[in-house]
Design an enzyme around this catalytic site. Structure first.
Site, PDB file in Angstrom:
ATOM      1  N   GLY A 266       0.952  -1.131  -0.033  1.00 30.93           N
ATOM      2  CA  GLY A 266       0.080  -0.062  -0.011  1.00 30.93           C
ATOM      3  C   GLY A 266       0.891   1.148  -0.114  1.00 30.93           C
ATOM      4  O   GLY A 266       0.470   2.361   0.486  1.00 30.93           O
TER       5      GLY A 266
ATOM      6  N   ARG B 264       0.254   5.435  -1.589  1.00 29.91           N
ATOM      7  CA  ARG B 264      -0.248   6.842  -1.491  1.00 29.91           C
ATOM      8  C   ARG B 264      -0.421   7.049   0.109  1.00 29.91           C
ATOM      9  O   ARG B 264      -0.170   5.821   0.826  1.00 29.91           O
ATOM     10  CB  ARG B 264      -1.493   7.108  -1.915  1.00 29.91           C
ATOM     11  CG  ARG B 264      -2.672   6.348  -1.344  1.00 29.91           C
ATOM     12  CD  ARG B 264      -4.086   6.702  -1.831  1.00 29.91           C
ATOM     13  NE  ARG B 264      -5.237   6.369  -1.081  1.00 29.91           N
ATOM     14  CZ  ARG B 264      -6.465   6.254  -1.527  1.00 29.91           C
ATOM     15  NH1 ARG B 264      -6.912   6.891  -2.691  1.00 29.91           N
ATOM     16  NH2 ARG B 264      -7.265   5.846  -0.736  1.00 29.91           N
TER      17      ARG B 264
ATOM     18  N   ASP C  14      -2.025  -7.541  -5.022  1.00 29.54           N
ATOM     19  CA  ASP C  14      -3.267  -7.617  -3.966  1.00 29.54           C
ATOM     20  C   ASP C  14      -2.815  -8.562  -2.688  1.00 29.54           C
ATOM     21  O   ASP C  14      -2.745  -9.695  -2.942  1.00 29.54           O
ATOM     22  CB  ASP C  14      -4.786  -8.232  -4.618  1.00 29.54           C
ATOM     23  CG  ASP C  14      -5.678  -8.452  -3.876  1.00 29.54           C
ATOM     24  OD1 ASP C  14      -5.498  -8.097  -2.656  1.00 29.54           O
ATOM     25  OD2 ASP C  14      -6.844  -9.023  -4.258  1.00 29.54           O
TER      26      ASP C  14
ATOM     27  N   ASN D 204       1.475  -2.346   5.259  1.00 30.91           N
ATOM     28  CA  ASN D 204       0.559  -1.049   5.593  1.00 30.91           C
ATOM     29  C   ASN D 204      -0.837  -0.982   4.831  1.00 30.91           C
ATOM     30  O   ASN D 204      -1.580  -0.342   5.086  1.00 30.91           O
ATOM     31  CB  ASN D 204       1.368  -0.016   5.249  1.00 30.91           C
ATOM     32  CG  ASN D 204       0.694   1.433   4.848  1.00 30.91           C
ATOM     33  OD1 ASN D 204       0.313   1.946   5.769  1.00 30.91           O
ATOM     34  ND2 ASN D 204       0.182   1.619   3.561  1.00 30.91           N
TER      35      ASN D 204
ATOM     36  N   SER E 297      -4.020   0.217  14.255  1.00 27.54           N
ATOM     37  CA  SER E 297      -4.672   1.558  14.514  1.00 27.54           C
ATOM     38  C   SER E 297      -5.212   1.446  15.945  1.00 27.54           C
ATOM     39  O   SER E 297      -5.398   0.432  16.669  1.00 27.54           O
ATOM     40  CB  SER E 297      -6.095   1.330  13.635  1.00 27.54           C
ATOM     41  OG  SER E 297      -7.049   2.291  14.029  1.00 27.54           O
TER      42      SER E 297
ATOM     43  N   TYR F  45     -13.399  -3.163  10.669  1.00 28.58           N
ATOM     44  CA  TYR F  45     -11.891  -2.612  10.739  1.00 28.58           C
ATOM     45  C   TYR F  45     -11.211  -3.038  12.169  1.00 28.58           C
ATOM     46  O   TYR F  45      -9.915  -3.146  12.231  1.00 28.58           O
ATOM     47  CB  TYR F  45     -12.117  -1.134  10.366  1.00 28.58           C
ATOM     48  CG  TYR F  45     -10.856  -0.509  10.366  1.00 28.58           C
ATOM     49  CD1 TYR F  45      -9.883  -0.382   8.996  1.00 28.58           C
ATOM     50  CD2 TYR F  45     -10.322   0.455  11.281  1.00 28.58           C
ATOM     51  CE1 TYR F  45      -8.820   0.204   9.137  1.00 28.58           C
ATOM     52  CE2 TYR F  45      -9.332   1.211  11.142  1.00 28.58           C
ATOM     53  CZ  TYR F  45      -8.606   1.239   9.907  1.00 28.58           C
ATOM     54  OH  TYR F  45      -7.301   1.891   9.913  1.00 28.58           O
TER      55      TYR F  45
ATOM     56  N   LYS G  67      -7.662  -4.990  12.949  1.00 33.33           N
ATOM     57  CA  LYS G  67      -6.570  -4.330  13.568  1.00 33.33           C
ATOM     58  C   LYS G  67      -6.259  -4.892  14.983  1.00 33.33           C
ATOM     59  O   LYS G  67      -5.343  -5.026  15.286  1.00 33.33           O
ATOM     60  CB  LYS G  67      -6.796  -2.773  13.664  1.00 33.33           C
ATOM     61  CG  LYS G  67      -6.997  -2.062  12.366  1.00 33.33           C
ATOM     62  CD  LYS G  67      -5.764  -2.279  11.430  1.00 33.33           C
ATOM     63  CE  LYS G  67      -5.763  -1.219  10.303  1.00 33.33           C
ATOM     64  NZ  LYS G  67      -4.777  -1.480   9.276  1.00 33.33           N
TER      65      LYS G  67
HETATM   66  N1  LIG Z   1      -5.388   7.297   7.840  1.00 32.42           N
HETATM   67  C1  LIG Z   1      -5.737   7.082   8.991  1.00 32.42           C
HETATM   68  O1  LIG Z   1      -6.218   7.812  10.006  1.00 32.42           O
HETATM   69  C2  LIG Z   1      -5.138   5.676   9.779  1.00 32.42           C
HETATM   70  C3  LIG Z   1      -5.268   5.528  11.189  1.00 32.42           C
HETATM   71  C4  LIG Z   1      -4.959   4.204  11.592  1.00 32.42           C
HETATM   72  C5  LIG Z   1      -4.434   3.331  10.926  1.00 32.42           C
HETATM   73  N2  LIG Z   1      -4.395   3.526   9.471  1.00 32.42           N
HETATM   74  C6  LIG Z   1      -3.947   2.539   8.491  1.00 32.42           C
HETATM   75  O2  LIG Z   1      -2.592   2.848   7.884  1.00 32.42           O
HETATM   76  C7  LIG Z   1      -2.849   2.189   6.405  1.00 32.42           C
HETATM   77  C8  LIG Z   1      -2.681   2.994   5.317  1.00 32.42           C
HETATM   78  O3  LIG Z   1      -3.636   3.978   5.658  1.00 32.42           O
HETATM   79  P1  LIG Z   1      -3.905   5.232   4.522  1.00 32.42           P
HETATM   80  O4  LIG Z   1      -4.823   6.346   5.208  1.00 32.42           O
HETATM   81  O5  LIG Z   1      -2.735   5.791   4.061  1.00 32.42           O
HETATM   82  O6  LIG Z   1      -5.009   4.779   3.414  1.00 32.42           O
HETATM   83  P2  LIG Z   1      -5.067   5.074   1.933  1.00 32.42           P
HETATM   84  O7  LIG Z   1      -6.301   4.520   1.710  1.00 32.42           O
HETATM   85  O8  LIG Z   1      -4.534   6.542   1.664  1.00 32.42           O
HETATM   86  O9  LIG Z   1      -4.137   4.227   1.245  1.00 32.42           O
HETATM   87  C9  LIG Z   1      -4.022   2.857   1.279  1.00 32.42           C
HETATM   88  C10 LIG Z   1      -3.170   2.201  -0.006  1.00 32.42           C
HETATM   89  O10 LIG Z   1      -3.488   0.691   0.238  1.00 32.42           O
HETATM   90  C11 LIG Z   1      -3.631   0.390  -1.093  1.00 32.42           C
HETATM   91  N3  LIG Z   1      -4.305  -1.108  -1.075  1.00 32.42           N
HETATM   92  C12 LIG Z   1      -5.647  -1.122  -0.680  1.00 32.42           C
HETATM   93  N4  LIG Z   1      -6.141  -2.395  -0.677  1.00 32.42           N
HETATM   94  C13 LIG Z   1      -4.846  -3.213  -1.297  1.00 32.42           C
HETATM   95  C14 LIG Z   1      -4.599  -4.597  -1.467  1.00 32.42           C
HETATM   96  N5  LIG Z   1      -5.660  -5.378  -1.563  1.00 32.42           N
HETATM   97  N6  LIG Z   1      -3.463  -4.819  -2.017  1.00 32.42           N
HETATM   98  C15 LIG Z   1      -2.191  -3.906  -2.116  1.00 32.42           C
HETATM   99  N7  LIG Z   1      -2.658  -2.498  -1.678  1.00 32.42           N
HETATM  100  C16 LIG Z   1      -3.976  -2.133  -1.484  1.00 32.42           C
HETATM  101  C17 LIG Z   1      -4.467   1.404  -1.869  1.00 32.42           C
HETATM  102  O11 LIG Z   1      -4.145   1.454  -3.303  1.00 32.42           O
HETATM  103  C18 LIG Z   1      -3.620   2.711  -1.153  1.00 32.42           C
HETATM  104  O12 LIG Z   1      -2.576   3.024  -1.999  1.00 32.42           O
HETATM  105  C19 LIG Z   1      -4.017   1.180   6.618  1.00 32.42           C
HETATM  106  O13 LIG Z   1      -3.715   0.077   7.034  1.00 32.42           O
HETATM  107  C20 LIG Z   1      -4.761   1.919   7.724  1.00 32.42           C
HETATM  108  O14 LIG Z   1      -5.754   1.197   8.203  1.00 32.42           O
HETATM  109  C21 LIG Z   1      -4.930   4.671   8.826  1.00 32.42           C
END
Ligand SMILES: NC(=O)c1ccc[n+]([C@@H]2O[C@H](COP(=O)([O-])OP(=O)(O)OC[C@H]3O[C@@H](n4cnc5c(N)ncnc54)[C@H](O)[C@@H]3O)[C@@H](O)[C@H]2O)c1
Length: 246
Positions: free
Chosen positions: A12, A15, A62, A89, A141, A154, A158
């Site tokens: 991931g 982005r 994936d 991630n 998370s 979710y 986590k």
């Molecule tokens: N944003 C928040 O507030 C937050 C808080 C706690 C934890 N997180 C965790 O941090 C991580 C990243 O979150 P983010 O906010 O950057 O999310 P985001 O949606 O901006 O980015 C997620 C990335 O994962 C990729 N992705 C999705 N499904 C996929 C798959 N099956 N295989 C490969 N790649 C895949 C997407 O294409 C994307 O590039 C996640 O695990 C999320 O649960 C985020």
């Protein structure tokens, strides 16, 4: 350049938080593999890493598919001769209150967030075990620790990831592999930008530091856990949440 001669794979990484982690590790010397479902995003991050002078490989993967993740690790090792750091991630949300949550919404989140980490870790530790070196960092998370209405799928994924982290830590400690998690609070990315303005403001009022975190805030914690400075730390969950949950 604490990661000179290290190879780091970030799922991931196209982005958001994953991109920030990839850029942070590259800036500190690592060669980078970006594994993302969205090739355009992965390619974009890869270009930024090239500008930092590091080697980079962008793969369409994936994480929910075991064959994809097996090939991903083989491609990484073929390209760069090793794999030292894995950051699990990739993650998704499909929020809905429990009574209205569909089986598909439950399954898709568990498949990406939890089975995805299992697939990638199992593929990577085969290689890391032989080398007797590895750093695995799982992006959990805050809601895996606290729960959150509308996020049964979710938060379960986590919380599961935290249990998984501790088991991997125990199973592979003797082989020089550490496995830790970070538990971000609310971080300013596309995932949280999708929330209504009112909900974001309400959330911010519960954060002692009175702001959402940045992807870089999370990347700093990941870089520490992936470094040799953290070589005696394993099975730990590092909260990065502005004091929202202690
Ligand atoms: N944003 C928040 O507030 C937050 C808080 C706690 C934890 N997180 C965790 O941090 C991580 C990243 O979150 P983010 O906010 O950057 O999310 P985001 O949606 O901006 O980015 C997620 C990335 O994962 C990729 N992705 C999705 N499904 C996929 C798959 N099956 N295989 C490969 N790649 C895949 C997407 O294409 C994307 O590039 C996640 O695990 C999320 O649960 C985020």
């Amino acid at each position: 350049m604490i990661f000179k001669d290290r190879v780091a794979l970030i799922t991931g990484g196209g982005r958001g938080i994953g991109r920030a982690i990839a850029l942070k590790l590259a800036a500190k010397g690592a060669d980078i593999v970006i594994a993302d479902l969205t090739p355009d995003a992965a390619g974009q991050t890869a270009k930024e890493i090239e500008l930092l002078g590091r080697r980079v490989l962008a793969l369409k993967v994936d994480v929910g598919c075991a064959d994809d993740t097996q090939k991903m690790v083989e491609d990484a090792v073929d390209a760069f001769g090793g794999l030292h750091i894995l950051v699990n991630n990739a993650g998704i949300t499909r929020d809905r209150l429990l009574l209205r949550m569909s089986e598909e919404e439950w399954d898709s989140v568990l498949t990406v967030n939890l089975k995805g980490a299992f697939n990638c870790t199992r593929a990577a530790v085969r290689h890391m075990s032989r080398e007797r070196y590895g750093r695995i960092v799982n992006i959990a998370s805050i809601v895996g620790l606290t729960g959150n209405p509308g996020q049964a799928n979710y938060s379960a994924s986590k919380a599961g990831l935290i249990g998984f982290t501790k088991t991997v830590a125990r199973e592979f400690a003797a082989r020089g592999i550490t496995c830790n998690a970070v538990a971000p609070g609310f971080i300013d990315t596309a995932m949280t930008q999708a929330m209504p303005e009112r909900a974001r403001n309400a959330l911010t009022s519960h954060i002692p530091m009175a702001r959402l975190g940045t992807p870089e805030d999370v990347a700093e914690g990941v870089a520490f856990l992936a470094s040799d400075a953290a070589s005696y730390i394993t099975g730990h969950v590092l909260s990065i949440n502005g004091g929202m949950f202690m």
